[in-house]
Design a protein around this motif. Structure first.
Motif, short mmCIF file in Angstrom:
data_model
loop_
_atom_site.label_atom_id
_atom_site.label_comp_id
_atom_site.label_asym_id
_atom_site.label_seq_id
_atom_site.Cartn_x
_atom_site.Cartn_y
_atom_site.Cartn_z
N ASP A 38 0.79 -1.22 0.00
CA ASP A 38 0.00 0.00 0.00
C ASP A 38 0.83 1.28 0.00
N CYS A 39 2.15 1.16 -0.10
CA CYS A 39 2.97 2.37 -0.15
C CYS A 39 4.26 2.11 -0.91
N SER A 40 4.94 3.18 -1.30
CA SER A 40 6.16 3.05 -2.08
C SER A 40 7.42 3.21 -1.23
N VAL A 41 7.26 3.23 0.08
CA VAL A 41 8.39 3.41 0.99
C VAL A 41 8.91 2.03 1.40
N LEU A 42 10.23 1.90 1.40
CA LEU A 42 10.82 0.64 1.86
C LEU A 42 10.68 0.52 3.37
N CYS A 43 10.28 -0.63 3.83
CA CYS A 43 10.07 -0.87 5.25
C CYS A 43 10.72 -2.19 5.64
N LEU A 44 11.17 -2.27 6.86
CA LEU A 44 11.68 -3.54 7.36
C LEU A 44 10.52 -4.50 7.57
N PRO A 45 10.75 -5.80 7.38
CA PRO A 45 9.67 -6.77 7.60
C PRO A 45 9.18 -6.78 9.04
N GLN A 46 10.05 -6.42 9.96
CA GLN A 46 9.66 -6.31 11.37
C GLN A 46 10.41 -5.13 11.98
N LEU A 47 9.92 -4.64 13.10
CA LEU A 47 10.56 -3.50 13.75
C LEU A 47 11.96 -3.86 14.21
N PRO A 48 12.90 -2.90 14.17
CA PRO A 48 14.24 -3.19 14.67
C PRO A 48 14.23 -3.36 16.19
N ILE A 49 15.21 -4.07 16.68
CA ILE A 49 15.37 -4.27 18.12
C ILE A 49 16.28 -3.16 18.64
N SER A 86 28.91 17.51 16.47
CA SER A 86 27.92 16.44 16.51
C SER A 86 28.58 15.19 17.07
N VAL A 87 27.75 14.35 17.66
CA VAL A 87 28.25 13.09 18.21
C VAL A 87 27.42 11.95 17.64
N LEU A 88 28.04 10.80 17.58
CA LEU A 88 27.36 9.61 17.10
C LEU A 88 26.34 9.19 18.14
N SER A 89 25.10 9.03 17.72
CA SER A 89 24.00 8.74 18.64
C SER A 89 23.59 7.28 18.60
N THR A 90 23.39 6.75 17.39
CA THR A 90 23.02 5.33 17.25
C THR A 90 23.74 4.74 16.04
N ILE A 91 23.85 3.43 16.08
CA ILE A 91 24.35 2.70 14.92
C ILE A 91 23.32 1.62 14.64
N GLN A 92 22.90 1.55 13.38
CA GLN A 92 21.92 0.55 12.98
C GLN A 92 22.65 -0.56 12.24
N LEU A 93 22.36 -1.79 12.62
CA LEU A 93 22.98 -2.96 12.02
C LEU A 93 21.89 -3.85 11.44
N SER A 94 22.05 -4.27 10.20
CA SER A 94 21.10 -5.19 9.57
C SER A 94 21.88 -6.34 8.95
N PHE A 95 21.34 -7.53 9.08
CA PHE A 95 21.98 -8.72 8.52
C PHE A 95 20.97 -9.84 8.46
N LEU A 96 21.33 -10.89 7.75
CA LEU A 96 20.44 -12.05 7.66
C LEU A 96 20.68 -12.98 8.84
N GLY A 97 19.58 -13.41 9.46
CA GLY A 97 19.66 -14.34 10.58
C GLY A 97 19.82 -15.77 10.10
N ASP A 98 19.79 -16.70 11.03
CA ASP A 98 19.98 -18.12 10.72
C ASP A 98 18.97 -18.65 9.71
N ASN A 99 17.74 -18.16 9.75
CA ASN A 99 16.69 -18.63 8.84
C ASN A 99 16.49 -17.69 7.65
N LEU A 100 17.54 -16.93 7.32
CA LEU A 100 17.52 -15.96 6.23
C LEU A 100 16.48 -14.86 6.42
N GLU A 101 16.11 -14.60 7.68
CA GLU A 101 15.23 -13.48 7.95
C GLU A 101 16.09 -12.23 8.14
N LEU A 102 15.58 -11.09 7.72
CA LEU A 102 16.30 -9.84 7.83
C LEU A 102 16.16 -9.33 9.26
N LEU A 103 17.28 -9.20 9.96
CA LEU A 103 17.29 -8.71 11.33
C LEU A 103 17.85 -7.30 11.35
#
Length: 141
Positions: A38-49, A86-103
């Protein structure tokens, strides 16, 4: 004095390392994983931790030890009381988990009170950047 001659930049072909490994790892990824119908914006399959404890950092490190490809993004903020730096506030990490799910994980870098947390964050970042086994894709670093 003799002038140094700049060496030509390395040109990587997709069938050579490290790109060969990266292509193998991401071959099952499809942009449709990140698109909602329903939208043209890329979204993660689940919310980040959101990571802000030493326990979470240790679990994240264990998962990263099994990875071969990690995408990194950063967020910066104004240093409190100093509008110039400015200071570094957060770092976001994304990778494939054991079951090839995007974490996806967002690691809080503003926690200054806990020495153990700060040491673990530093260790985590160095383990990713200095690893010979992990290909790092960086965005807005």
């Amino acid at each position: 004095p003799a002038e140094k001659i700049a060496a030509p930049a390395a040109i990587y072909l997709l069938d050579c390392e490290p790109w060969k490994t990266a292509c193998h790892i991401v071959r099952r990824l499809d942009i449709a994983m990140l698109e909602k119908s329903d939208c043209s914006v890329l979204c993660l399959p689940q919310l980040p931790i959101f990571v802000d404890t030493t326990v979470q950092l240790k679990m994240l490190q264990q998962q990263l030890n099994k990875c071969h490809l990690v995408a990194i993004d950063t967020e910066w903020c104004d240093d409190q009381g100093n509008e110039i730096t400015s200071v570094l506030s957060t770092i976001q990490l994304s990778f494939l988990g054991d079951n090839l799910e995007l974490l996806a994980y967002v690691v809080d870098l503003r926690i200054k009170e806990e020495d153990e947390y700060c040491k673990l964050v530093r260790s985590l970042i160095f383990s990713i950047i200095e690893s010979e086994n992990i290909l790092v894709l960086g965005f807005s670093l």
